[in-house]
Design a protein around this motif. Structure first.
Motif, PDB file in Angstrom:
ATOM      1  N   GLU A  20       0.701  -1.117   0.068  1.00 46.59           N
ATOM      2  CA  GLU A  20       0.054   0.100  -0.044  1.00 46.59           C
ATOM      3  C   GLU A  20       1.009   1.157  -0.139  1.00 46.59           C
ATOM      4  O   GLU A  20       1.950   1.334   0.444  1.00 46.59           O
ATOM      5  N   LEU A  21       0.660   2.141  -0.759  1.00 50.23           N
ATOM      6  CA  LEU A  21       1.631   3.300  -1.067  1.00 50.23           C
ATOM      7  C   LEU A  21       0.866   4.717  -0.289  1.00 50.23           C
ATOM      8  O   LEU A  21      -0.409   4.846  -0.535  1.00 50.23           O
ATOM      9  N   ASP A  22       1.659   5.502  -0.062  1.00 47.50           N
ATOM     10  CA  ASP A  22       0.921   6.954   0.528  1.00 47.50           C
ATOM     11  C   ASP A  22       0.727   7.889  -0.800  1.00 47.50           C
ATOM     12  O   ASP A  22       1.128   7.563  -2.107  1.00 47.50           O
ATOM     13  N   HIS A  23       0.740   9.095  -0.336  1.00 46.82           N
ATOM     14  CA  HIS A  23       0.173  10.157  -1.639  1.00 46.82           C
ATOM     15  C   HIS A  23       1.358  10.488  -2.577  1.00 46.82           C
ATOM     16  O   HIS A  23       1.398  10.857  -3.681  1.00 46.82           O
ATOM     17  N   LEU A  24       2.492  10.068  -2.113  1.00 42.34           N
ATOM     18  CA  LEU A  24       3.750  10.346  -2.960  1.00 42.34           C
ATOM     19  C   LEU A  24       4.594   8.949  -3.398  1.00 42.34           C
ATOM     20  O   LEU A  24       5.590   8.874  -3.773  1.00 42.34           O
ATOM     21  N   GLY A  25       3.426   7.788  -3.324  1.00 45.66           N
ATOM     22  CA  GLY A  25       3.908   6.473  -3.866  1.00 45.66           C
ATOM     23  C   GLY A  25       4.727   5.824  -3.171  1.00 45.66           C
ATOM     24  O   GLY A  25       5.555   5.033  -3.613  1.00 45.66           O
ATOM     25  N   ARG A  26       4.981   6.126  -1.967  1.00 43.97           N
ATOM     26  CA  ARG A  26       5.820   5.531  -1.070  1.00 43.97           C
ATOM     27  C   ARG A  26       5.212   4.364  -0.114  1.00 43.97           C
ATOM     28  O   ARG A  26       4.108   4.721   0.385  1.00 43.97           O
ATOM     29  N   PRO A  27       5.866   3.128   0.107  1.00 44.46           N
ATOM     30  CA  PRO A  27       5.074   2.127   0.717  1.00 44.46           C
ATOM     31  C   PRO A  27       4.785   2.571   2.322  1.00 44.46           C
ATOM     32  O   PRO A  27       5.561   3.105   3.021  1.00 44.46           O
ATOM     33  N   LYS A  28       3.475   2.559   2.603  1.00 46.36           N
ATOM     34  CA  LYS A  28       3.001   3.177   3.969  1.00 46.36           C
ATOM     35  C   LYS A  28       3.659   2.271   5.111  1.00 46.36           C
ATOM     36  O   LYS A  28       3.931   2.886   6.129  1.00 46.36           O
ATOM     37  N   VAL A  29       3.877   1.104   4.663  1.00 46.18           N
ATOM     38  CA  VAL A  29       4.628   0.616   6.099  1.00 46.18           C
ATOM     39  C   VAL A  29       6.004   1.176   6.502  1.00 46.18           C
ATOM     40  O   VAL A  29       6.272   1.265   7.829  1.00 46.18           O
ATOM     41  N   PHE A  30       6.702   1.739   5.525  1.00 45.14           N
ATOM     42  CA  PHE A  30       7.853   2.180   5.894  1.00 45.14           C
ATOM     43  C   PHE A  30       7.784   3.873   6.067  1.00 45.14           C
ATOM     44  O   PHE A  30       8.766   4.448   6.737  1.00 45.14           O
ATOM     45  N   TYR A  31       6.903   4.436   5.323  1.00 47.00           N
ATOM     46  CA  TYR A  31       7.229   5.906   5.336  1.00 47.00           C
ATOM     47  C   TYR A  31       5.681   6.348   5.989  1.00 47.00           C
ATOM     48  O   TYR A  31       5.372   7.630   5.621  1.00 47.00           O
ATOM     49  N   GLY A  32       5.076   5.652   6.752  1.00 43.23           N
ATOM     50  CA  GLY A  32       3.818   5.820   7.254  1.00 43.23           C
ATOM     51  C   GLY A  32       3.819   6.890   8.367  1.00 43.23           C
ATOM     52  O   GLY A  32       2.832   7.750   8.764  1.00 43.23           O
ATOM     53  N   GLN A  33       5.036   6.953   9.019  1.00 45.42           N
ATOM     54  CA  GLN A  33       5.282   7.849  10.255  1.00 45.42           C
ATOM     55  C   GLN A  33       6.319   8.762   9.882  1.00 45.42           C
ATOM     56  O   GLN A  33       7.174   8.616   9.478  1.00 45.42           O
ATOM     57  N   SER A  34       6.111  10.018  10.721  1.00 42.75           N
ATOM     58  CA  SER A  34       7.286  10.887  10.487  1.00 42.75           C
ATOM     59  C   SER A  34       8.534  10.508  11.402  1.00 42.75           C
ATOM     60  O   SER A  34       8.218   9.897  12.464  1.00 42.75           O
ATOM     61  N   ILE A  35       9.766  11.100  11.313  1.00 42.63           N
ATOM     62  CA  ILE A  35      10.787  10.949  11.998  1.00 42.63           C
ATOM     63  C   ILE A  35      10.404  11.445  13.105  1.00 42.63           C
ATOM     64  O   ILE A  35      10.790  10.950  14.280  1.00 42.63           O
ATOM     65  N   HIS A  36       9.866  12.630  13.322  1.00 48.50           N
ATOM     66  CA  HIS A  36       9.574  13.385  14.681  1.00 48.50           C
ATOM     67  C   HIS A  36       8.698  12.654  15.394  1.00 48.50           C
ATOM     68  O   HIS A  36       8.885  12.528  16.671  1.00 48.50           O
ATOM     69  N   ASP A  37       7.638  11.968  14.932  1.00 53.02           N
ATOM     70  CA  ASP A  37       6.777  11.100  15.685  1.00 53.02           C
ATOM     71  C   ASP A  37       7.274   9.998  16.232  1.00 53.02           C
ATOM     72  O   ASP A  37       6.772   9.258  17.053  1.00 53.02           O
ATOM     73  N   ARG A  38       8.382   9.436  15.741  1.00 56.02           N
ATOM     74  CA  ARG A  38       9.218   8.073  16.311  1.00 56.02           C
ATOM     75  C   ARG A  38      10.521   8.529  16.982  1.00 56.02           C
ATOM     76  O   ARG A  38      11.254   7.665  17.267  1.00 56.02           O
ATOM     77  N   CYS A  39      10.776   9.977  17.091  1.00 53.79           N
ATOM     78  CA  CYS A  39      12.269  10.218  17.380  1.00 53.79           C
ATOM     79  C   CYS A  39      12.202  10.089  18.874  1.00 53.79           C
ATOM     80  O   CYS A  39      11.511  10.533  19.680  1.00 53.79           O
ATOM     81  N   TYR A  40      13.560   9.607  19.465  1.00 54.88           N
ATOM     82  CA  TYR A  40      13.739   9.408  20.814  1.00 54.88           C
ATOM     83  C   TYR A  40      13.999  10.677  21.595  1.00 54.88           C
ATOM     84  O   TYR A  40      13.900  10.796  22.700  1.00 54.88           O
ATOM     85  N   ARG A  41      14.261  11.847  20.806  1.00 56.11           N
ATOM     86  CA  ARG A  41      14.361  13.068  21.213  1.00 56.11           C
ATOM     87  C   ARG A  41      13.117  13.881  21.667  1.00 56.11           C
ATOM     88  O   ARG A  41      13.158  15.095  22.022  1.00 56.11           O
ATOM     89  N   ARG A  42      12.117  13.365  21.126  1.00 61.79           N
ATOM     90  CA  ARG A  42      10.714  13.816  21.404  1.00 61.79           C
ATOM     91  C   ARG A  42      10.383  14.732  22.374  1.00 61.79           C
ATOM     92  O   ARG A  42       9.977  15.828  22.611  1.00 61.79           O
ATOM     93  N   PRO A  43      10.681  13.934  23.581  1.00 59.66           N
ATOM     94  CA  PRO A  43      10.219  14.530  24.795  1.00 59.66           C
ATOM     95  C   PRO A  43      10.702  15.713  25.220  1.00 59.66           C
ATOM     96  O   PRO A  43      10.242  16.851  25.811  1.00 59.66           O
ATOM     97  N   PHE A  44      12.217  16.128  24.508  1.00 53.52           N
ATOM     98  CA  PHE A  44      12.967  17.378  24.675  1.00 53.52           C
ATOM     99  C   PHE A  44      12.164  18.234  23.793  1.00 53.52           C
ATOM    100  O   PHE A  44      12.003  19.812  24.313  1.00 53.52           O
ATOM    101  N   TYR A  45      11.787  17.863  22.668  1.00 50.85           N
ATOM    102  CA  TYR A  45      10.952  18.865  21.878  1.00 50.85           C
ATOM    103  C   TYR A  45       9.746  19.526  22.574  1.00 50.85           C
ATOM    104  O   TYR A  45       9.559  20.635  22.684  1.00 50.85           O
ATOM    105  N   ASP A  46       8.948  18.456  23.164  1.00 52.21           N
ATOM    106  CA  ASP A  46       7.670  18.780  23.944  1.00 52.21           C
ATOM    107  C   ASP A  46       7.943  19.824  25.069  1.00 52.21           C
ATOM    108  O   ASP A  46       7.198  20.516  25.223  1.00 52.21           O
ATOM    109  N   LYS A  47       9.064  19.587  25.779  1.00 49.42           N
ATOM    110  CA  LYS A  47       9.597  20.366  26.617  1.00 49.42           C
ATOM    111  C   LYS A  47      10.126  21.724  26.173  1.00 49.42           C
ATOM    112  O   LYS A  47      10.284  22.713  27.227  1.00 49.42           O
TER     113      LYS A  47
END
Ligand code: SF4
Lengths: 366, 220
Positions: free
Chosen positions: A220-247
Motif C-alpha cells: 500500500e502506497l501513500d500520496h507520494l507513492g511510498r510504501p506506507k509501512v515504511f513511510y507511514g510515520q514521520s521521523i519526529h513522531d518516532r524520534c527518541y528526542r521528542r520529549p525534549f521537543y515537547d518540553k
C-alpha cells in the motif's frame, strides 16, 4: 537435485540454502520482515512459504543521473545479512555498475532479459532523467528517457530507488540545469513504488521486494507513492528526542550542553517534523544508529525538493527566502510611496483651502 | 502541488509576498496619517503635549477605572486574556523566536513549550467567548460588520492551526504546518487594511488623546 539447476531456475529457498543460510536464520528474517511490515505473526509461515517457493525474479536495474550512493547503500551491507542475500538472490540481469559487461554487450543482456521475462521482470531505477537535452546522459548511445520508456513497457512493477528517481532529487534542485525529472513524471500508466531517501534504507528495499515475492502485489502506497509501512510515520513522531521537543529543550549549537545532553535538534534545522521515513525505527547499519542519534538534524532526504528547503541548518519555522532584504526594500519603496501620497493629500487640502470662499452674513441673508 | 511543495511555497515565495504587502501596507497607511499634519494650534500651551501624550500611551495599557470596568467586565477581561496569550504565543514560542531572529537578527529566550501551549489554549477559549459575546449581545451584533468577523477569523486561525500542528492533530503534520504558516500570511496580508491596524494606530490615538489634554493643561 538442486545442484543440477541453473541459478536462474532455482527458487529463492534453494538459492538461500545453497548459500549456506540456515532455516533458522531464514525464519528469523521472515519474522523480522513481518514485524517491519506490520503484519501479524500468523503471517510468518505464509511469508516463509511464499519466499521458499518464489522463483528468483528477474530484475533490471537502470541507473540514470545518480551518484551510485543508492547502489552502495543497498549492496554494502556491513555484514552478510539475510537481507543482502535475498538481494543477491534476485536475478539481477542488468545493472551497469555491478555487471561485468558494458556498452552494447550489456544492452544485449537487457534486451534478452526483457524478452525472456516479458511482463514479469521488476524494473528498478535509480537516478533522475534529464529532459533538457537527451545527450546529458546516455548509455550505449541510448538516452535515459528512451531507455526508461522502452524498459518500463513490459515491466511487472517499477521501483524508483532513491530520491532522484522518486522525486528528481539533487539533479532536479534549483536551477535544475539538465531538466531532470522523476520516473513518475515520464511513466504514467504503471504503478510506481517510490523508495526515496538519499540513500534509502537497505532493509526498506528488501522489504518491498519481499512483499512483492510473498503476495505478488505491491504494498500500500501513500500520496507520494511510498510504501506506507515504511513511510507511514514521520521521523519526529518516532524520534527518541521528542520529549525534549515537547518540553522546549533544544540544542542551540552542535557542542553546547544541550547537544551533549541529547536535547532536540529542531533549532539546528531538524526536518524530522516534516519527513516521513523509517530511520528512527529501522535505523542504519544493522540498527546501530541514525543521523539524529549521531547528533545531526534530519535533512529530510526522503521528501521531494529537500535540497531546496532553504538550508539544512535552517529551522523549519524559518522562512526559506531572505525576508529581511524583502522587508527593507519594501520599506524603502513604501516610504517613498507614502511620502508621495502624503504630499498629494496636502496639496489637495491646500488647494481646497485656497479656493475656499468664506461666507459672510450678507451671503446668508441673500 | 504536493504537501511538501506547498510547505516550501508558504515558507518561501508565499512569505515574501505577505511581507511585501504587510510592510508596504503599514508604512503607507501610517505615513498617510502622519503626513496629513494638523492645523497649528494658536491657543497658548498650558502644559506639555508630548509628556502627557507619552504618559497616556502607557497608562491606557493598564486596566481602566472601576466604573468602566464594571460596565464592560467581559470585554475587558477577555480582551486582556487573549491579547496577553497572543503576545506570549507569538513572541515567546521557541520556533517563533527563531523566525524573528532570522528576520530581524535579534532573538531572546523562549518559554517552555507547555507554558506557551497553555496560553494558546486560553487565548483560543477567550477568542471563542468573544465571538459568542459579539453574536449574543444585541448592541454588539448590531454594530458588527463582516470585517469584524473576518478579523476574528484571521486571528484565531493561526492559533488553532498552530495548536494542531504542535500536537500533530487534525491531518498530516506537513499540511497542518503549511496551513499554519498560510494562515499567518493571510493575517499579514489583511492586517494593514483592516481594524488589525489598531496594533500600530493605537499608539497614535493614545498619544493624541493625551497630547490634546496636556496642551490644555488637563489630566488625560
Ligand atoms: S530531533 Fe528532530 S525529529 Fe527529533 S524531536 Fe527534535 S525536531 Fe523532532
Amino acid at each position: 537435485m538442486t545442484k543440477d539447476l541453473s541459478p536462474k531456475d532455482k527458487t529463492l529457498g534453494e538459492a538461500l540454502r545453497s548459500q549456506g543460510i540456515s532455516r533458522r536464520s531464514f525464519l528469523k528474517f521472515c519474522a523480522a520482515t513481518a514485524s517491519m511490515m506490520a503484519l501479524p505473526p500468523a503471517m510468518i509461515p505464509t511469508i516463509a512459504h511464499a519466499l521458499e517457493k518464489a522463483k528468483r525474479p528477474s530484475v533490471i536495474w537502470l541507473s540514470f543521473q545518480e551518484c551510485t550512493g543508492c547502489t552502495e547503500s543497498l549492496t554494502r551491507a556491513h555484514a552478510a545479512t539475510v537481507e543482502s542475500l535475498i538481494f543477491d538472490s534476485i536475478s539481477l540481469d542488468y545493472h551497469h555498475t555491478l555487471q561485468a559487461a558494458s556498452g552494447h554487450a550489456a544492452e544485449a543482456a537487457r534486451e534478452a532479459a526483457m524478452q525472456e521475462h516479458k511482463g514479469k521482470y521488476l524494473l528498478v531505477v535509480d537516478g533522475s532523467i534529464p529532459l533538457g537535452n537527451p545527450g546529458y546522459s546516455t548509455i550505449a548511445g541510448i538516452s535515459n528517457v528512451d531507455m526508461l520508456i522502452d524498459t518500463a513497457k513490459h515491466a511487472a512493477a517499477i521501483i524508483s530507488v532513491g530520491s532522484c528517481a522518486a522525486f528528481g532529487g539533487i539533479p532536479n534542485a534549483k536551477p535544475n540545469p539538465t531538466g531532470a525529472v522523476a520516473v513518475s513524471d515520464i511513466i504514467k500508466d504503471k504503478k510506481i513504488i517510490n523508495v526515496p531517501g538519499c540513500p534509502p534504507i537497505p532493509v526498506v528495499i528488501t522489504g518491498v521486494l519481499t512483499h512483492f515475492l510473498t503476495f505478488g502485489t505491491i504494498p500500500e502506497l501513500d500520496h507520494l507513492g511510498r510504501p506506507k509501512v515504511f513511510y507511514g510515520q514521520s521521523i519526529h513522531d518516532r524520534c527518541y528526542r521528542r520529549p525534549f521537543y515537547d518540553k522546549g529543550l533544544f540544542a542551540e549549537t552542535f557542542d553546547d550542553e544541550g547537544a551533549r545532553l541529547g536535547w532536540c535538534l529542531f533549532k539546528l534545522g531538524c526536518k524530522g517534523p516534516s519527513t516521513y521515513n523509517a530511520c528512527a525505527t529501522t535505523k542504519w547499519n544493522g540498527g546501530v544508529s541514525f543521523p539524529i542519534e549521531a547528533g545531526h538534524p534530519c535533512i529530510g532526504c526522503s521528501e521531494p525538493n529537500f535540497w531546496d528547503g532553504g538550508g539544512f541548518y535552517k529551522a523549519l519555522s524559518m522562512p526559506t527566502e531572505n525576508i529581511s532584504k524583502t522587508a527593507v526594500y519594501t520599506a524603502a519603496g513604501a516610504v517613498a510611496g507614502a511620502a508621495a501620497v502624503g504630499i498629494m493629500n496636502r496639496y489637495t487640502r491646500g488647494k481646497a483651502d485656497d479656493t475656499h470662499e468664506k461666507a459672510t452674513i450678507d451671503d446668508l441673508e441673500k | 502541488m504536493n504537501e511538501i511543495e506547498f510547505l516550501s511555497w508558504v515558507r518561501g515565495p508565499g512569505f515574501q509576498i505577505a511581507t511585501v504587502i504587510f510592510v508596504a501596507g503599514i508604512i503607507i497607511r501610517l505615513g498617510e496619517t502622519l503626513l496629513l499634519g494638523r492645523k497649528a494650534n494658536l491657543a497658548e500651551a498650558k502644559g506639555s503635549a508630548m509628556r502627557s501624550g507619552m504618559r497616556t500611551i502607557a497608562s491606557r495599557m493598564l486596566p481602566p477605572d472601576k466604573e468602566t470596568f464594571k460596565r464592560s467586565t467581559f470585554t475587558i477581561t477577555a480582551g486582556y486574556i487573549f491579547h496577553i496569550g497572543l503576545f506570549i504565543t507569538i513572541f515567546l514560542f521557541a520556533p517563533h523566536v527563531l523566525l524573528i531572529k532570522d528576520v530581524f537578527g535579534v532573538g531572546w529566550p523562549s518559554l517552555p513549550s507547555q507554558i506557551v501551549d497553555a496560553f494558546t489554549v486560553v487565548s483560543i477559549i477567550a477568542l471563542l467567548a468573544i465571538l459568542i459575546h459579539r453574536i449574543t449581545d444585541k448592541v454588539l451584533r448590531y454594530l458588527s460588520g463582516p470585517e469584524d468577523y473576518i478579523v476574528w477569523f484571521v486571528t484565531i486561525a493561526p492559533l488553532l492551526t498552530g495548536y494542531l500542528t504542535f500536537h500533530r492533530l487534525g491531518g498530516s503534520p506537513v499540511m497542518m504546518l503549511a496551513l499554519h504558516i498560510l494562515s499567518v500570511e493571510l493575517l499579514m496580508v489583511l492586517f494593514p487594511f483592516t481594524k488589525l491596524m489598531h496594533t500600530f494606530t493605537l499608539f497614535l490615538a493614545r498619544w493624541y488623546n493625551g497630547a490634546i489634554s496636556g496642551y490644555r493643561g488637563v489630566e488625560s
